[in-house]
Scaffold this active site. Structure first.
Site, PDB file in Angstrom:
ATOM      1  N   GLY A  10     -19.335   2.583  -2.330  1.00  0.00           N
ATOM      2  CA  GLY A  10     -19.442   3.111  -3.381  1.00  0.00           C
ATOM      3  C   GLY A  10     -19.571   2.828  -4.758  1.00  0.00           C
ATOM      4  CB  VAL A  23     -13.820 -12.666 -15.330  1.00  0.00           C
ATOM      5  CG1 VAL A  23     -13.902 -13.942 -16.498  1.00  0.00           C
ATOM      6  CG2 VAL A  23     -14.245 -12.683 -13.971  1.00  0.00           C
ATOM      7  NE  ARG A  24     -13.677 -12.282 -21.175  1.00  0.00           N
ATOM      8  CZ  ARG A  24     -14.689 -11.253 -22.321  1.00  0.00           C
ATOM      9  NH1 ARG A  24     -14.028 -10.195 -23.217  1.00  0.00           N
ATOM     10  NH2 ARG A  24     -15.142 -11.917 -22.532  1.00  0.00           N
ATOM     11  NE  ARG A  71     -21.636   2.997   1.726  1.00  0.00           N
ATOM     12  CZ  ARG A  71     -20.731   3.423   1.298  1.00  0.00           C
ATOM     13  NH1 ARG A  71     -19.448   3.430   1.045  1.00  0.00           N
ATOM     14  NH2 ARG A  71     -21.312   4.221   0.098  1.00  0.00           N
ATOM     15  CG  ASP A 102     -10.727   4.449   2.604  1.00  0.00           C
ATOM     16  OD1 ASP A 102     -11.803   4.320   2.746  1.00  0.00           O
ATOM     17  OD2 ASP A 102      -9.835   5.528   3.381  1.00  0.00           O
ATOM     18  CB  THR A 125     -13.655   5.395  -4.575  1.00  0.00           C
ATOM     19  OG1 THR A 125     -13.144   6.528  -4.140  1.00  0.00           O
ATOM     20  CG2 THR A 125     -11.853   5.587  -4.655  1.00  0.00           C
ATOM     21  CG  ASP A 127     -15.160  10.439  -3.384  1.00  0.00           C
ATOM     22  OD1 ASP A 127     -15.304  11.241  -4.028  1.00  0.00           O
ATOM     23  OD2 ASP A 127     -15.349   9.943  -2.493  1.00  0.00           O
ATOM     24  CG  ASP A 129     -10.859   8.295  -0.970  1.00  0.00           C
ATOM     25  OD1 ASP A 129     -10.801   7.798  -1.495  1.00  0.00           O
ATOM     26  OD2 ASP A 129     -11.380   8.836  -0.380  1.00  0.00           O
ATOM     27  NE  ARG A 154     -17.085  27.830 -18.732  1.00  0.00           N
ATOM     28  CZ  ARG A 154     -16.500  28.642 -18.584  1.00  0.00           C
ATOM     29  NH1 ARG A 154     -16.428  29.788 -18.653  1.00  0.00           N
ATOM     30  NH2 ARG A 154     -15.324  28.769 -17.182  1.00  0.00           N
ATOM     31  NE  ARG A 162     -29.335  34.511 -12.427  1.00  0.00           N
ATOM     32  CZ  ARG A 162     -30.731  34.289 -13.221  1.00  0.00           C
ATOM     33  NH1 ARG A 162     -30.696  32.836 -13.344  1.00  0.00           N
ATOM     34  NH2 ARG A 162     -31.706  35.215 -12.340  1.00  0.00           N
ATOM     35  NE  ARG A 171     -21.071  12.076   2.616  1.00  0.00           N
ATOM     36  CZ  ARG A 171     -22.017  11.977   3.161  1.00  0.00           C
ATOM     37  NH1 ARG A 171     -21.976  11.415   4.179  1.00  0.00           N
ATOM     38  NH2 ARG A 171     -23.403  12.230   2.755  1.00  0.00           N
ATOM     39  CB  ALA A 186     -13.794  26.599 -10.777  1.00  0.00           C
ATOM     40  CD  GLU A 222     -20.726  15.074  -1.048  1.00  0.00           C
ATOM     41  OE1 GLU A 222     -22.071  14.892  -1.767  1.00  0.00           O
ATOM     42  OE2 GLU A 222     -20.134  13.409  -0.827  1.00  0.00           O
ATOM     43  CB  ILE A 252     -25.476  13.055 -12.209  1.00  0.00           C
ATOM     44  CG1 ILE A 252     -25.580  13.803 -11.861  1.00  0.00           C
ATOM     45  CG2 ILE A 252     -27.390  13.318 -11.970  1.00  0.00           C
ATOM     46  CD1 ILE A 252     -25.118  15.237 -12.973  1.00  0.00           C
ATOM     47  CD  GLN A 253     -20.687  14.909  -8.666  1.00  0.00           C
ATOM     48  OE1 GLN A 253     -19.879  15.422  -8.875  1.00  0.00           O
ATOM     49  NE2 GLN A 253     -21.683  14.966  -8.177  1.00  0.00           N
TER      50      GLN A 253
HETATM   51  P1  ATP Z   1     -15.948   4.523  -0.585  1.00  0.00           P
HETATM   52  O1  ATP Z   1     -15.134   5.600  -1.119  1.00  0.00           O
HETATM   53  O2  ATP Z   1     -16.712   4.322  -2.342  1.00  0.00           O
HETATM   54  O3  ATP Z   1     -17.049   5.395   0.633  1.00  0.00           O
HETATM   55  P2  ATP Z   1     -15.264   2.604   0.469  1.00  0.00           P
HETATM   56  O4  ATP Z   1     -14.550   1.059  -0.068  1.00  0.00           O
HETATM   57  O5  ATP Z   1     -14.216   3.508   1.557  1.00  0.00           O
HETATM   58  O6  ATP Z   1     -15.781   2.880  -0.761  1.00  0.00           O
HETATM   59  P3  ATP Z   1     -16.809   2.099   3.257  1.00  0.00           P
HETATM   60  O7  ATP Z   1     -18.292   2.009   3.653  1.00  0.00           O
HETATM   61  O8  ATP Z   1     -16.023   2.650   4.121  1.00  0.00           O
HETATM   62  O9  ATP Z   1     -16.354   2.164   1.705  1.00  0.00           O
HETATM   63  O10 ATP Z   1     -16.382   0.456   3.469  1.00  0.00           O
HETATM   64  C1  ATP Z   1     -16.962  -0.437   2.623  1.00  0.00           C
HETATM   65  C2  ATP Z   1     -17.763  -1.861   3.643  1.00  0.00           C
HETATM   66  O11 ATP Z   1     -15.846  -1.946   4.400  1.00  0.00           O
HETATM   67  C3  ATP Z   1     -17.845  -1.288   4.922  1.00  0.00           C
HETATM   68  O12 ATP Z   1     -19.225  -1.906   4.962  1.00  0.00           O
HETATM   69  C4  ATP Z   1     -17.785  -2.964   6.404  1.00  0.00           C
HETATM   70  O13 ATP Z   1     -17.834  -3.824   5.682  1.00  0.00           O
HETATM   71  C5  ATP Z   1     -16.228  -2.610   5.270  1.00  0.00           C
HETATM   72  N1  ATP Z   1     -15.225  -2.396   5.905  1.00  0.00           N
HETATM   73  C6  ATP Z   1     -15.327  -0.759   6.810  1.00  0.00           C
HETATM   74  N2  ATP Z   1     -14.214  -0.460   7.698  1.00  0.00           N
HETATM   75  C7  ATP Z   1     -13.830  -1.595   7.782  1.00  0.00           C
HETATM   76  C8  ATP Z   1     -12.601  -2.015   8.960  1.00  0.00           C
HETATM   77  N3  ATP Z   1     -12.209  -1.184   9.757  1.00  0.00           N
HETATM   78  N4  ATP Z   1     -12.516  -3.579   9.528  1.00  0.00           N
HETATM   79  C9  ATP Z   1     -13.726  -4.571   8.798  1.00  0.00           C
HETATM   80  N5  ATP Z   1     -14.421  -4.087   7.851  1.00  0.00           N
HETATM   81  C10 ATP Z   1     -14.647  -2.602   7.554  1.00  0.00           C
END
Ligand code: ATP
Length: 321
Positions: A10, A23-24, A71, A102, A125, A127, A129, A154, A162, A171, A186, A222, A252-253
């Protein structure tokens, strides 16, 4: 050395600032940089774009990622990762900087373990996380975006006396919900890390109404089921008769101009990642812990989950009377 930089998963505000810093800083080290467009999809196609100092001008304030993200199902196969590696070698790319979450780091680590490609991850990301860093790029902006929306809600909640339930992104993680909930005042916060305690929420709503509180805002992540704020709304109506309004903030986030904090974090992480490669690190993630830049092994970053801070949860509950 020639570096390949890409964004994956994402998009998050601050990714452009991180690319600019890569790059820099690379220029400072006299390394070349090539962007790999659309994450692993572009790596498989050999879709590259050389980046020089000027190509990252006027970007620090822009949301999204100008080198695109995607992805890729194909990249989950080892044979396709070998194809991607062969293309990287043809282009003369010696090392990679992966900006993503991750999942993206799992792909980068697989490329390192199977083909020996040096990789450094930058956590990007909304999130927040990722294990091994206190903050990820984009989190602060996403929290501020959601907070701005809550402040507006608010006004209406107050004017009409309300109850509003605001659903924010997250997620598997409740970091956005937790910070938005505390900062937005909240009454209760629902996060995926904890089972929903609707009974406690209903009791708290009844108590606060009897003390004269006329409006409230609940914040819900969510979780695995976007739209679950409607389930909360129904349960509250059934038990209290209160007719809540639901507002789902959704995408929008994700976009928007990065906050100052995200720009600074992205700049520091981008520079630190290049520095790490110059020192010979090959399978690490740049992070920030207690205000200090750190490197942790990618294996550790992807195998552990950051723990929800119990003190924050407790604070939210104490203040939610
Ligand atoms: P976000 O937190 O925004 O979802 P993310 O990096 O966790 O970001 P994912 O969709 O989980 O997003 O992973 C991005 C891409 O990384 C996947 O579409 C896939 O191509 C690759 N990927 C994910 N897991 C694996 C894995 N176990 N082995 C190899 N490639 C992977």
């Amino acid at each position: 050395m020639k570096l390949g930089v890409f964004t994956s998963g994402g998009d998050a505000p601050g990714m452009n600032a991180a690319i600019r810093a890569v790059v820099r800083s690379a220029y400072h080290h006299k390394y070349g940089v090539v962007a790999i467009l659309s994450g692993y999809e572009g790596m498989l196609k050999g879709d590259y774009m050389p980046l020089d100092l000027r190509s990252v001008a006027n970007l620090i304030h822009r949301g999204g990622t100008f080198i695109k993200t995607a992805r890729s199902q194909d990249f989950l196969q080892a044979a396709r990762r070998k194809d991607a590696f062969d293309k990287l070698k043809q282009e003369g790319i010696d090392a990679l900087i992966c900006i993503g979450g991750d999942g993206s780091f799992k792909g980068a680590l697989a490329l390192h373990e199977e083909q020996g490609m040096p990789v450094i991850g930058i956590p990007g990301t909304i999130d927040n996380d990722i294990y091994g860093t206190d903050h990820t790029i984009g989190f602060d902006t996403a929290v501020n975006t959601a907070l701005e929306a809550i402040d507006r809600i608010r006004d209406t909640a107050n004017s009409h006396s309300r109850l509003f339930i605001v659903e924010v992104m997250g997620r598997n993680s409740g970091y956005i919900a937790m910070d938005v909930g505390i900062a937005g005042g909240a009454q209760d916060i629902f996060i995926p890390e904890e089972a929903n305690n609707i009974d406690a929420c209903i009791q708290s709503l009844k108590d606060s109404r009897s003390r004269g509180k006329q409006y409230s805002i609940l914040v819900s992540a969510e979780g695995q089921k976007p739209g679950r704020a409607y389930d909360l709304c129904e349960a509250i109506k059934k038990n209290t008769g209160i007719d809540a309004k639901v507002c789902i903030l959704g995408h929008i986030q994700r976009g928007g101009s990065p906050s100052a904090r995200d720009r600074v974090l992205a700049s520091a992480m981008g520079a630190y990642a290049v520095d790490a490669l110059s020192k010979g690190y090959q399978h690490h993630m740049a992070g920030v812990q207690n205000g200090q830049m750190t490197l942790i092994d990618l294996k550790e970053a992807i195998s552990k989950r950051p723990r929800m801070r119990q003190d924050k949860l407790q604070l939210a509950r104490i203040l939610s009377v």
